[in-house]
Scaffold this active site. Structure first.
Site, short mmCIF file in Angstrom:
data_model
loop_
_atom_site.label_atom_id
_atom_site.label_comp_id
_atom_site.label_asym_id
_atom_site.label_seq_id
_atom_site.Cartn_x
_atom_site.Cartn_y
_atom_site.Cartn_z
N PRO A 1 1.63 1.51 -0.31
CG PRO A 1 2.18 -0.69 -0.65
CD PRO A 1 2.58 0.50 0.13
CD GLU A 2 -3.46 5.26 0.60
OE1 GLU A 2 -4.67 5.38 0.87
OE2 GLU A 2 -2.75 6.22 0.24
NE ARG B 1 10.91 5.58 2.56
CZ ARG B 1 9.95 6.46 2.83
NH1 ARG B 1 8.94 6.59 2.01
NH2 ARG B 1 10.00 7.17 3.91
NE ARG C 1 -11.16 7.08 18.45
CZ ARG C 1 -10.15 6.52 17.78
NH1 ARG C 1 -9.32 7.25 17.10
NH2 ARG C 1 -9.98 5.21 17.80
CG HIS D 1 16.31 -1.75 -2.76
ND1 HIS D 1 17.30 -1.28 -1.94
CD2 HIS D 1 16.19 -0.84 -3.76
CE1 HIS D 1 17.76 -0.13 -2.41
NE2 HIS D 1 17.10 0.15 -3.51
NE ARG E 1 1.19 10.73 6.01
CZ ARG E 1 0.79 9.50 6.19
NH1 ARG E 1 -0.03 9.23 7.20
NH2 ARG E 1 1.17 8.52 5.43
CE LYS F 1 -3.26 1.92 4.78
NZ LYS F 1 -2.66 3.08 5.48
#
Length: 312
Positions: free
Chosen positions: A2-3, A120, A181, A100, A291, A61
Site C-alpha cells: 500500500p502507498e 508476507r 541529489r 495470516h 523491481r 505510508k
DNA sequence: ATGATAGCCTGCCTGC
DNA sequence: TGCAGGCAGGCTATCA
C-alpha cells in the site's frame, strides 16, 4: 504494497470505526509483527490495555493511533506499517481467524475487533513515544489542532518526510533538495526521507503524467519540471484516493475488506505492451532497483548518457 | 554525508 | 502434474 492513497483509505476506516473506543486487550499472534518494538510484545500489549484510541494519523505510508490514558495524555502511539501485504480489518468477534492473522484488539464496548493481517510479514506494529516536533505535527489530516498530540510524531516516524498531500509540504524546499541529489528521479521519489507516501505504482504514474523518464538525473530537472511532477503526484494520488485505492488482488482492502478500483485508471504501472493513452506507443517494462518500471518510450524519453549536468 | 545494493517473507504465476 | 524461477504495493542495514 500500500502507498499513500491506500494507507489513507485505511486511516479513514480506523478513524470511523476505532477512534474513541477503549482497548480491552491485544493479542500478538506472530513474533515478527512486533519485531520493531524492542521491549517486546508483552510490553506493547501492556501499553495498549485500557487506553482510548485518541486519533488515527498518517504521514506517508505510516499510520499511528495516539493512545490516551486516564489523565487524558497520550504519551505514546500504536504505530502501524502495512509493509507489502498488511491489512487492518474491523470485524465482529465471530468472524473466523484469517490465515495470516497477526494481531487482534478487543474493546470494552464489546463491539467489532480490530485485526492486523499480513501475509508476507514485512509489516509491523510498535508502541512509540510521541515526540514534540518543532515544525508543527503531521499536518492536518486526522488531527485536530486542539488535540494534545497534534504537534507530536512517533519516534519511529521522525525521519519520514512530509507527503505531497500534507498542507505543510514545502514545494520549494523539495525542489531544492531533489535537484541537489545526484541520482535518478524515480529513486528520489521512492526515498521516504525526501518525500513520503510514494511507492512503485504512483511513482510510475506520476512520471508518466509529467513525461519524465525514471532515470532522468535529478540534477538536470528544472524547477518547473519539479513543480509539474509534484502536481502529477497530487493528481494521481487524489484520484486514487477517490477510487478507494489500487487493488490488484485481495491483498489490499479497506477495513471492511473492500478493494479499491483505481487499477482501472492506471496509465503506466502494469500496462506493459498496452498502448500509451497519449500516443499509442506500447508501454515498456524494465527492471530497475530489483523491481519493475513502466513507462512510455515515446512520451518519456530516456536521458542521454552523461546528461547529468545540473540545470541553472 | 549520499548513493546503491542485498535481505527480509509468503504466495502465485509462468514456463519447462 | 511437479518443480524451479521470477515476481509482488516496502523498509532497513550495510556496503561503497
Amino acid at each position: 504494497m500500500p502507498e499513500l492513497p491506500e494507507v489513507e483509505v485505511v486511516r479513514r476506516g480506523v478513524a470511523d470505526h476505532v477512534v474513541g473506543r477503549r482497548i480491552r486487550q491485544v493479542e500478538f499472534l506472530h513474533p515478527r509483527v512486533t519485531r520493531r518494538h524492542v521491549p517486546g510484545p508483552d510490553d506493547a500489549a501492556r501499553r495498549c490495555r485500557d487506553r482510548v484510541v485518541g486519533d488515527a494519523v498518517r504521514r506517508g505510508k505510516y499510520l499511528w493511533l495516539p493512545l490516551v490514558d486516564a489523565e487524558g495524555h497520550a504519551p505514546d502511539a500504536l504505530v502501524v506499517h502495512l509493509g507489502m501485504s498488511g491489512q487492518l480489518l474491523v470485524e465482529g468477534a465471530e468472524a473466523p481467524d484469517e490465515k495470516h492473522l497477526r494481531a487482534r484488539w478487543t474493546f470494552d464496548d464489546d463491539g467489532a475487533e480490530l485485526r492486523f493481517v499480513d501475509q508476507r510479514t514485512f509489516g509491523g506494529l510498535s508502541l512509540e513515544p510521541l515526540l514534540d516536533v518543532a515544525d508543527g505535527g503531521p499536518g492536518g489530516r486526522g488531527t485536530t489542532d486542539e488535540a494534545p498530540w497534534s504537534r507530536t510524531i512517533p519516534a519511529a516516524v521522525a525521519h519520514i518526510a512530509r507527503d505531497p498531500l500534507d498542507p505543510a509540504f514545502d514545494d520549494a524546499d523539495f525542489a531544492r533538495r531533489v535537484r541537489a541529489r545526484s541520482t535518478g528521479v524515480k529513486r528520489a521519489l521512492l526515498d521516504q526521507g525526501l518525500v513520503s507516501g510514494v511507492g512503485n505504482i504512483y511513482a510510475d504514474e506520476a512520471l508518466w503524467r509529467a513525461r519524465l523518464h525514471y532515470e532522468r538525473p535529478t540534477g538536470s530537472l528544472r524547477r518547473a519540471q519539479v513543480d509539474t511532477l509534484l502536481a502529477a503526484l497530487r493528481e494521481v494520488m487524489t484520484a486514487a484516493l477517490d477510487a478507494g485505492g489500487t487493488s490488484f488482488d485481495a491483498l489490499y482492502v479497506n477495513v471492511n475488506g473492500a478493494s479499491g478500483y483505481f487499477d482501472r485508471s492506471l496509465h503506466a504501472y502494469g500496462q506493459a505492451g498496452r498502448p500509451c493513452a497519449r500516443c499509442s506507443t506500447p508501454i515498456r517494462r524494465e527492471s530497475f532497483m530489483n523491481r519493475s518500471s513502466f513507462f512510455c518510450p515515446r512520451c518519456q524519453t530516456r536521458p542521454r548518457v552523461g546528461a547529468s549536468t545540473p540545470a541553472r
